[in-house]
Design a protein around this motif. Structure first.
Motif, PDB file in Angstrom:
ATOM      1  N   LEU A 324       0.826  -1.214   0.000  1.00  0.00           N
ATOM      2  CA  LEU A 324       0.000   0.000   0.000  1.00  0.00           C
ATOM      3  C   LEU A 324       0.860   1.263   0.000  1.00  0.00           C
ATOM      4  CD1 LEU A 324      -2.663  -1.124   2.619  1.00  0.00           C
ATOM      5  CD2 LEU A 324      -2.884  -1.129   0.134  1.00  0.00           C
ATOM      6  N   ARG A 325       2.095   1.117   0.458  1.00  0.00           N
ATOM      7  CA  ARG A 325       2.988   2.281   0.472  1.00  0.00           C
ATOM      8  C   ARG A 325       3.794   2.427  -0.829  1.00  0.00           C
ATOM      9  NH1 ARG A 325       3.861   0.162   5.789  1.00  0.00           N
ATOM     10  NH2 ARG A 325       5.765  -0.878   5.043  1.00  0.00           N
ATOM     11  N   PHE A 326       3.856   1.368  -1.629  1.00  0.00           N
ATOM     12  CA  PHE A 326       4.714   1.394  -2.816  1.00  0.00           C
ATOM     13  C   PHE A 326       4.159   2.310  -3.907  1.00  0.00           C
ATOM     14  CE2 PHE A 326       5.516  -0.169  -7.126  1.00  0.00           C
ATOM     15  CZ  PHE A 326       6.892  -0.059  -7.177  1.00  0.00           C
ATOM     16  N   GLU A 339      -8.248   7.394  -4.303  1.00  0.00           N
ATOM     17  CA  GLU A 339      -8.478   6.132  -3.629  1.00  0.00           C
ATOM     18  C   GLU A 339      -7.150   5.416  -3.361  1.00  0.00           C
ATOM     19  OE1 GLU A 339     -11.053   3.918  -6.129  1.00  0.00           O
ATOM     20  OE2 GLU A 339     -12.850   5.038  -5.568  1.00  0.00           O
ATOM     21  N   GLN A 340      -7.190   4.538  -2.365  1.00  0.00           N
ATOM     22  CA  GLN A 340      -6.035   3.708  -2.083  1.00  0.00           C
ATOM     23  C   GLN A 340      -5.801   2.745  -3.242  1.00  0.00           C
ATOM     24  OE1 GLN A 340      -4.309   3.964   1.020  1.00  0.00           O
ATOM     25  NE2 GLN A 340      -2.782   2.747  -0.028  1.00  0.00           N
ATOM     26  N   GLY A 341      -4.549   2.357  -3.475  1.00  0.00           N
ATOM     27  CA  GLY A 341      -4.271   1.492  -4.614  1.00  0.00           C
ATOM     28  C   GLY A 341      -3.161   0.496  -4.356  1.00  0.00           C
ATOM     29  N   LEU A 342      -3.129  -0.565  -5.193  1.00  0.00           N
ATOM     30  CA  LEU A 342      -2.078  -1.569  -5.211  1.00  0.00           C
ATOM     31  C   LEU A 342      -1.454  -1.574  -6.602  1.00  0.00           C
ATOM     32  CD1 LEU A 342      -3.859  -4.585  -3.465  1.00  0.00           C
ATOM     33  CD2 LEU A 342      -2.061  -3.155  -2.485  1.00  0.00           C
ATOM     34  N   LYS A 351       1.239  -1.757 -12.909  1.00  0.00           N
ATOM     35  CA  LYS A 351      -0.106  -1.289 -13.207  1.00  0.00           C
ATOM     36  C   LYS A 351      -0.839  -1.084 -11.887  1.00  0.00           C
ATOM     37  CE  LYS A 351      -4.494  -2.574 -15.368  1.00  0.00           C
ATOM     38  NZ  LYS A 351      -5.228  -3.630 -16.108  1.00  0.00           N
ATOM     39  N   ARG A 352      -1.553   0.017 -11.784  1.00  0.00           N
ATOM     40  CA  ARG A 352      -2.226   0.366 -10.526  1.00  0.00           C
ATOM     41  C   ARG A 352      -3.660  -0.131 -10.510  1.00  0.00           C
ATOM     42  NH1 ARG A 352      -5.088   4.230  -7.615  1.00  0.00           N
ATOM     43  NH2 ARG A 352      -4.152   4.764  -5.588  1.00  0.00           N
ATOM     44  N   LEU A 353      -4.059  -0.738  -9.344  1.00  0.00           N
ATOM     45  CA  LEU A 353      -5.439  -1.152  -9.110  1.00  0.00           C
ATOM     46  C   LEU A 353      -6.010  -0.338  -7.950  1.00  0.00           C
ATOM     47  CD1 LEU A 353      -5.109  -5.058  -9.236  1.00  0.00           C
ATOM     48  CD2 LEU A 353      -5.843  -3.523 -11.081  1.00  0.00           C
ATOM     49  N   SER A 354      -7.105   0.361  -8.193  1.00  0.00           N
ATOM     50  CA  SER A 354      -7.769   1.090  -7.120  1.00  0.00           C
ATOM     51  C   SER A 354      -8.533   0.115  -6.233  1.00  0.00           C
ATOM     52  CB  SER A 354      -8.734   2.139  -7.687  1.00  0.00           C
ATOM     53  OG  SER A 354      -8.019   3.116  -8.418  1.00  0.00           O
TER      54      SER A 354
END
Length: 399
Positions: A324-326, A339-342, A351-354
């Motif tokens: 979550l911090r990366f 929004e928070q993302g992975l 690739k970012r996932l919300s």
């Protein structure tokens, strides 16, 4: 011929080094990943507190004097009404006897005043009869007017003496009431020389010794501290205002004690006190935790490291907090997301996932989004290649 061979070998080695350096610069970065897992999570708030008895009574004294006798010591079990100590009563006994003498004297004055009233009443009654007879004789011209006036004067003087005697009786009664109140006060002070336990319990502390003088002033000195029941204790903790909203009465608590480092004890949140405390410019609130102490392991004053369990979930998706911090961006170039993302790898590119998150325990965070499944690899950081190779490029050895 030898020089040509050496030159060719040198040219090949230099070309290899150049190719190695340029190739490593163009190679895409490598990322460290971890998997999304399913498991249980507990969210808690940590705090430190002090173990205290639920009810502790400070036993003091209302009179001053020297301690004559002590009947209990530290850790002594006591019963309600039991004598704990005795202040020297000799001075207070003398005061009681002195006031009792004044009380008896006031009673004697009352008896004398009542007897005097009866005497004056009898004389006045006789004067009244004489006055009536004289009036009758005067009306028949048997005596002079002066005899009637004298009889009337004696009768009026008697009435005045009766009024004075009644006033003396009231004064004597007032003296008796005052002496009785003073006697009760002195008797109470005499009783206060006996220091009595107000409850059943155990003596936690003793602050006096035989021969020591205690002075009762505006603030009553504490002679003993009696804990009512050490089998039921409480922990008083301070929780910061940022966390107090998550704390509710009845929540489970786990705590450890420095005296028992290998054991974990349990309790429950009993009360959240609304009076604020300011500690180092941080507003905190006292959270009272009830704990059981049937084995009497807990001692008053022990330091407890408390974890208040605010939420507990089982069989949920968990992501490591590092994911979550990366972010693949440098801080100045990182875009802003609502929004928070992975971050995941797709064709070797981040690739970012919300996502939406739930509770966290500091190491893992609950994932509530439907677009994330168990076993998904998420990026937690970059692999630093410079740490893999130490010493730089190998030196070429010439023969």
């Amino acid at each position: 011929m030898k020089k040509i061979i050496i030159s060719l070998i040198s040219l090949i080695l230099v070309s290899f080094v150049i190719f190695f350096i340029t190739g490593s610069k163009n190679k895409p970065p490598e990322y460290k990943t971890e998997k999304i897992t399913k498991g249980d999570i507990i969210e808690s708030i940590t705090a430190s507190g002090t173990v205290n008895p639920v009810t502790s009574i400070s036993v003091g004294t209302q009179v001053s004097g020297a301690i004559k006798d002590l009947y209990v010591d530290f850790n002594s079990p006591v019963k309600k009404g039991q004598l704990l100590a005795q202040i020297d009563p000799s001075l207070f006994e003398a005061q009681v006897e002195q006031v009792r003498a004044s009380f008896n004297n006031a009673q004697s004055n009352l008896y004398n005043a009542q007897a005097n009233l009866q005497k004056i009443q009898s004389i006045t009654d006789n004067d009244y009869k004489t006055y009536q007879r004289q009036k009758t004789l005067y009306e028949k011209n048997f005596i002079a007017r002066s005899d009637v006036d004298l009889a009337e004067t004696n009768y009026n003087a008697g009435k005045a003496q009766i009024a004075s005697a009644k006033a003396q009786i009231n004064s004597a009664k007032a003296q008796i009431a005052q002496a009785a109140a003073e006697l009760r006060n002195k008797q109470a002070n005499l009783r206060y020389t006996k220091i009595i336990s107000p409850v059943d319990g155990i003596v936690v502390s003793r602050n006096v010794d035989v021969g020591q003088t205690v002075a009762a002033s505006f603030q009553t000195p504490t002679l003993f501290l009696v804990a009512q029941d050490l089998t039921k204790m409480q922990i008083d903790t301070n929780v910061a205002e940022a966390d107090i909203g998550k704390v509710k009465a009845g929540q489970e608590v786990e705590y450890t004690l420095d005296g028992y480092p290998d054991e974990t004890f349990k309790g429950k949140v009993k009360q959240i006190r609304i009076a604020p405390n300011v500690i180092q410019n941080v507003v905190t609130y006292n959270v009272v935790i009830s704990v059981d102490n049937k084995d009497l392991k807990l001692k008053p004053g022990m330091t407890a490291n408390v974890s208040i369990i605010t939420s507990k979930k089982e069989g949920i998706l968990l992501a490591p907090n590092g994911s979550l911090r990366f972010t693949p961006y440098i801080d100045d170039d990182a875009p802003k997301y609502k929004e928070q993302g992975l971050w995941v790898l797709e064709n070797n590119q981040p690739k970012r996932l919300s996502i939406k998150t739930g509770i966290s325990n500091g190491s893992f965070t609950e994932i509530t989004s439907v677009n994330v499944s168990e076993g998904l690899d998420v990026i937690v950081g970059k692999i630093d290649k410079s740490k893999k190779k130490k010493g730089g490029t190998p030196r070429m050895r010439m023969f």
